[in-house]
Design a protein around this motif. Sequence first.
Motif, PDB file in Angstrom:
ATOM      1  N   TRP A  36       0.866  -1.177   0.000  1.00 26.48           N
ATOM      2  CA  TRP A  36       0.000   0.000   0.000  1.00 26.48           C
ATOM      3  C   TRP A  36       0.905   1.229   0.000  1.00 26.48           C
ATOM      4  CZ3 TRP A  36       0.701  -2.735   4.599  1.00 26.48           C
ATOM      5  CH2 TRP A  36       1.262  -2.029   5.666  1.00 26.48           C
ATOM      6  N   GLY A  37       0.340   2.371  -0.262  1.00 26.20           N
ATOM      7  CA  GLY A  37       1.086   3.622  -0.227  1.00 26.20           C
ATOM      8  C   GLY A  37       1.790   3.944  -1.529  1.00 26.20           C
ATOM      9  N   LYS A  38       2.496   5.074  -1.526  1.00 22.34           N
ATOM     10  CA  LYS A  38       3.113   5.604  -2.738  1.00 22.34           C
ATOM     11  C   LYS A  38       4.624   5.506  -2.764  1.00 22.34           C
ATOM     12  CE  LYS A  38      -0.629   8.937  -3.160  1.00 22.34           C
ATOM     13  NZ  LYS A  38      -1.025  10.333  -3.095  1.00 22.34           N
ATOM     14  N   MET A  39       5.262   5.215  -1.625  1.00 21.51           N
ATOM     15  CA  MET A  39       6.720   5.196  -1.570  1.00 21.51           C
ATOM     16  C   MET A  39       7.283   3.892  -2.125  1.00 21.51           C
ATOM     17  SD  MET A  39       7.623   6.728   2.210  1.00 21.51           S
ATOM     18  CE  MET A  39       6.488   5.667   3.102  1.00 21.51           C
ATOM     19  N   ASN A  40       8.490   3.999  -2.695  1.00 19.63           N
ATOM     20  CA  ASN A  40       9.229   2.787  -3.016  1.00 19.63           C
ATOM     21  C   ASN A  40      10.077   2.425  -1.788  1.00 19.63           C
ATOM     22  OD1 ASN A  40      11.745   4.224  -3.118  1.00 19.63           O
ATOM     23  ND2 ASN A  40      11.390   4.712  -5.281  1.00 19.63           N
ATOM     24  N   ALA A  41      10.792   1.319  -1.853  1.00 23.84           N
ATOM     25  CA  ALA A  41      11.537   0.834  -0.678  1.00 23.84           C
ATOM     26  C   ALA A  41      12.592   1.839  -0.212  1.00 23.84           C
ATOM     27  CB  ALA A  41      12.172  -0.517  -0.988  1.00 23.84           C
ATOM     28  N   ALA A  42      13.313   2.441  -1.135  1.00 21.02           N
ATOM     29  CA  ALA A  42      14.349   3.409  -0.754  1.00 21.02           C
ATOM     30  C   ALA A  42      13.729   4.626  -0.068  1.00 21.02           C
ATOM     31  CB  ALA A  42      15.149   3.833  -1.988  1.00 21.02           C
ATOM     32  N   GLN A  43      12.635   5.122  -0.612  1.00 16.19           N
ATOM     33  CA  GLN A  43      11.951   6.265  -0.001  1.00 16.19           C
ATOM     34  C   GLN A  43      11.444   5.922   1.391  1.00 16.19           C
ATOM     35  OE1 GLN A  43       9.199   6.737  -3.241  1.00 16.19           O
ATOM     36  NE2 GLN A  43      10.286   8.527  -4.054  1.00 16.19           N
ATOM     37  N   MET A  44      10.941   4.703   1.565  1.00 15.72           N
ATOM     38  CA  MET A  44      10.456   4.277   2.875  1.00 15.72           C
ATOM     39  C   MET A  44      11.592   4.251   3.890  1.00 15.72           C
ATOM     40  SD  MET A  44      10.484   1.430   5.065  1.00 15.72           S
ATOM     41  CE  MET A  44      10.660  -0.059   4.112  1.00 15.72           C
ATOM     42  N   LEU A  45      12.742   3.730   3.495  1.00 15.69           N
ATOM     43  CA  LEU A  45      13.885   3.675   4.409  1.00 15.69           C
ATOM     44  C   LEU A  45      14.305   5.078   4.840  1.00 15.69           C
ATOM     45  CD1 LEU A  45      15.964   0.919   2.586  1.00 15.69           C
ATOM     46  CD2 LEU A  45      14.784   0.685   4.793  1.00 15.69           C
ATOM     47  N   SER A  46      14.277   6.003   3.917  1.00 17.12           N
ATOM     48  CA  SER A  46      14.606   7.389   4.240  1.00 17.12           C
ATOM     49  C   SER A  46      13.517   8.014   5.113  1.00 17.12           C
ATOM     50  CB  SER A  46      14.777   8.196   2.947  1.00 17.12           C
ATOM     51  OG  SER A  46      15.005   9.552   3.223  1.00 17.12           O
ATOM     52  N   HIS A  47      12.269   7.767   4.750  1.00 20.80           N
ATOM     53  CA  HIS A  47      11.126   8.280   5.512  1.00 20.80           C
ATOM     54  C   HIS A  47      11.209   7.844   6.978  1.00 20.80           C
ATOM     55  CE1 HIS A  47       6.907   8.728   6.801  1.00 20.80           C
ATOM     56  NE2 HIS A  47       6.995   7.467   7.204  1.00 20.80           N
ATOM     57  N   CYS A  48      11.559   6.598   7.222  1.00 22.94           N
ATOM     58  CA  CYS A  48      11.603   6.066   8.592  1.00 22.94           C
ATOM     59  C   CYS A  48      12.673   6.741   9.451  1.00 22.94           C
ATOM     60  CB  CYS A  48      11.831   4.561   8.564  1.00 22.94           C
ATOM     61  SG  CYS A  48      10.353   3.641   8.057  1.00 22.94           S
ATOM     62  N   GLN A  49      13.628   7.367   8.829  1.00 23.23           N
ATOM     63  CA  GLN A  49      14.672   8.059   9.576  1.00 23.23           C
ATOM     64  C   GLN A  49      14.185   9.388  10.167  1.00 23.23           C
ATOM     65  OE1 GLN A  49      18.651   8.026   7.736  1.00 23.23           O
ATOM     66  NE2 GLN A  49      17.740   6.666   6.207  1.00 23.23           N
ATOM     67  N   ARG A  89       8.779  11.561   1.123  1.00 20.44           N
ATOM     68  CA  ARG A  89       9.887  11.400   0.180  1.00 20.44           C
ATOM     69  C   ARG A  89       9.304  11.121  -1.203  1.00 20.44           C
ATOM     70  NH1 ARG A  89      11.697  12.994   4.454  1.00 20.44           N
ATOM     71  NH2 ARG A  89      13.393  12.011   5.624  1.00 20.44           N
ATOM     72  N   LYS A  90       9.608  12.017  -2.139  1.00 20.21           N
ATOM     73  CA  LYS A  90       9.161  11.824  -3.520  1.00 20.21           C
ATOM     74  C   LYS A  90      10.355  11.717  -4.472  1.00 20.21           C
ATOM     75  CE  LYS A  90       4.729  14.123  -2.957  1.00 20.21           C
ATOM     76  NZ  LYS A  90       3.853  15.223  -3.364  1.00 20.21           N
ATOM     77  N   GLU A  91      11.508  12.178  -4.001  1.00 23.19           N
ATOM     78  CA  GLU A  91      12.705  12.196  -4.830  1.00 23.19           C
ATOM     79  C   GLU A  91      13.359  10.813  -4.874  1.00 23.19           C
ATOM     80  OE1 GLU A  91      14.094  13.130  -0.627  1.00 23.19           O
ATOM     81  OE2 GLU A  91      12.333  13.577  -1.813  1.00 23.19           O
ATOM     82  N   ALA A  92      14.317  10.673  -5.787  1.00 20.27           N
ATOM     83  CA  ALA A  92      15.084   9.426  -5.866  1.00 20.27           C
ATOM     84  C   ALA A  92      16.007   9.346  -4.647  1.00 20.27           C
ATOM     85  CB  ALA A  92      15.901   9.390  -7.151  1.00 20.27           C
ATOM     86  N   ILE A  93      16.059   8.173  -4.033  1.00 24.57           N
ATOM     87  CA  ILE A  93      16.865   7.944  -2.831  1.00 24.57           C
ATOM     88  C   ILE A  93      17.804   6.779  -3.112  1.00 24.57           C
ATOM     89  CG2 ILE A  93      16.765   7.240  -0.383  1.00 24.57           C
ATOM     90  CD1 ILE A  93      15.381   9.890  -0.659  1.00 24.57           C
ATOM     91  N   ASP A  94      19.039   6.889  -2.645  1.00 22.18           N
ATOM     92  CA  ASP A  94      19.998   5.791  -2.756  1.00 22.18           C
ATOM     93  C   ASP A  94      19.597   4.703  -1.758  1.00 22.18           C
ATOM     94  OD1 ASP A  94      22.447   4.258  -1.800  1.00 22.18           O
ATOM     95  OD2 ASP A  94      23.307   5.322  -3.517  1.00 22.18           O
ATOM     96  N   PHE A  95      19.160   3.554  -2.255  1.00 23.54           N
ATOM     97  CA  PHE A  95      18.647   2.486  -1.403  1.00 23.54           C
ATOM     98  C   PHE A  95      19.678   2.022  -0.381  1.00 23.54           C
ATOM     99  CE2 PHE A  95      18.133  -1.971  -0.314  1.00 23.54           C
ATOM    100  CZ  PHE A  95      16.815  -2.016   0.114  1.00 23.54           C
ATOM    101  N   GLU A  96      20.862   1.649  -0.838  1.00 25.82           N
ATOM    102  CA  GLU A  96      21.873   1.082   0.065  1.00 25.82           C
ATOM    103  C   GLU A  96      22.303   2.087   1.127  1.00 25.82           C
ATOM    104  OE1 GLU A  96      22.649  -2.033   0.415  1.00 25.82           O
ATOM    105  OE2 GLU A  96      21.480  -2.647  -1.333  1.00 25.82           O
ATOM    106  N   GLN A  97      22.481   3.327   0.743  1.00 27.50           N
ATOM    107  CA  GLN A  97      22.883   4.356   1.708  1.00 27.50           C
ATOM    108  C   GLN A  97      21.783   4.588   2.743  1.00 27.50           C
ATOM    109  OE1 GLN A  97      25.850   5.754   2.062  1.00 27.50           O
ATOM    110  NE2 GLN A  97      25.185   6.960   3.796  1.00 27.50           N
ATOM    111  N   SER A  98      20.561   4.668   2.291  1.00 25.55           N
ATOM    112  CA  SER A  98      19.441   4.893   3.195  1.00 25.55           C
ATOM    113  C   SER A  98      19.254   3.709   4.145  1.00 25.55           C
ATOM    114  CB  SER A  98      18.171   5.153   2.384  1.00 25.55           C
ATOM    115  OG  SER A  98      17.151   5.626   3.213  1.00 25.55           O
TER     116      SER A  98
END
Length: 149
Positions: free
Chosen positions: A28-41, A88-97
């Motif tokens: 559910w929701g609009k975020m991809n996995a990388a955005q979610m990891l950043s969002h949770c921070q 988070r709507k922008e592109a996020i680096d998955f591994e870094q996040s």
Amino acid sequence: MKSIYNKDHNLELIERINRLSPESQAQWGKMNAAQMLSHCQGPIDVAFGNLKLKPNFLIGLLGKMFKNKILNAAEFKKNSPTAPEFIRKEAIDFEQSKKELIQKVMLFSELGEKAIKSSKHLFFGEMSFEDWDRLQYMHLDHHLKQFGQ
């Protein structure tokens, strides 16, 4: 209820984070996995005193009214509203996040209550260490379930 301060529960969260990949799909929701990891921070940064959010009187009043209901619920509702600073709507680096989130989650079990530097939450107002514990664990659990973890 599991505790983010508890080393075993904390490690379980980290293992769930590690099972994510850039291809993990949200249920559910609009975020991809990388955005979610950043969002949770974002909420963690607030608890650690590293992010100050601009208060809103009306939002704060509503939050105080619903604090106990939300924190005592079994889990967060899908598509619950969030602070604009956490979107988070922008592109996020998955591994870094992912790396950054794991480091922050680990601080809860390493430092315990000393990790918390803020006694105020933008929405809920005054927060005890137990409130922060419950909120942080529930938030991470919610988003890990969002991505099948």
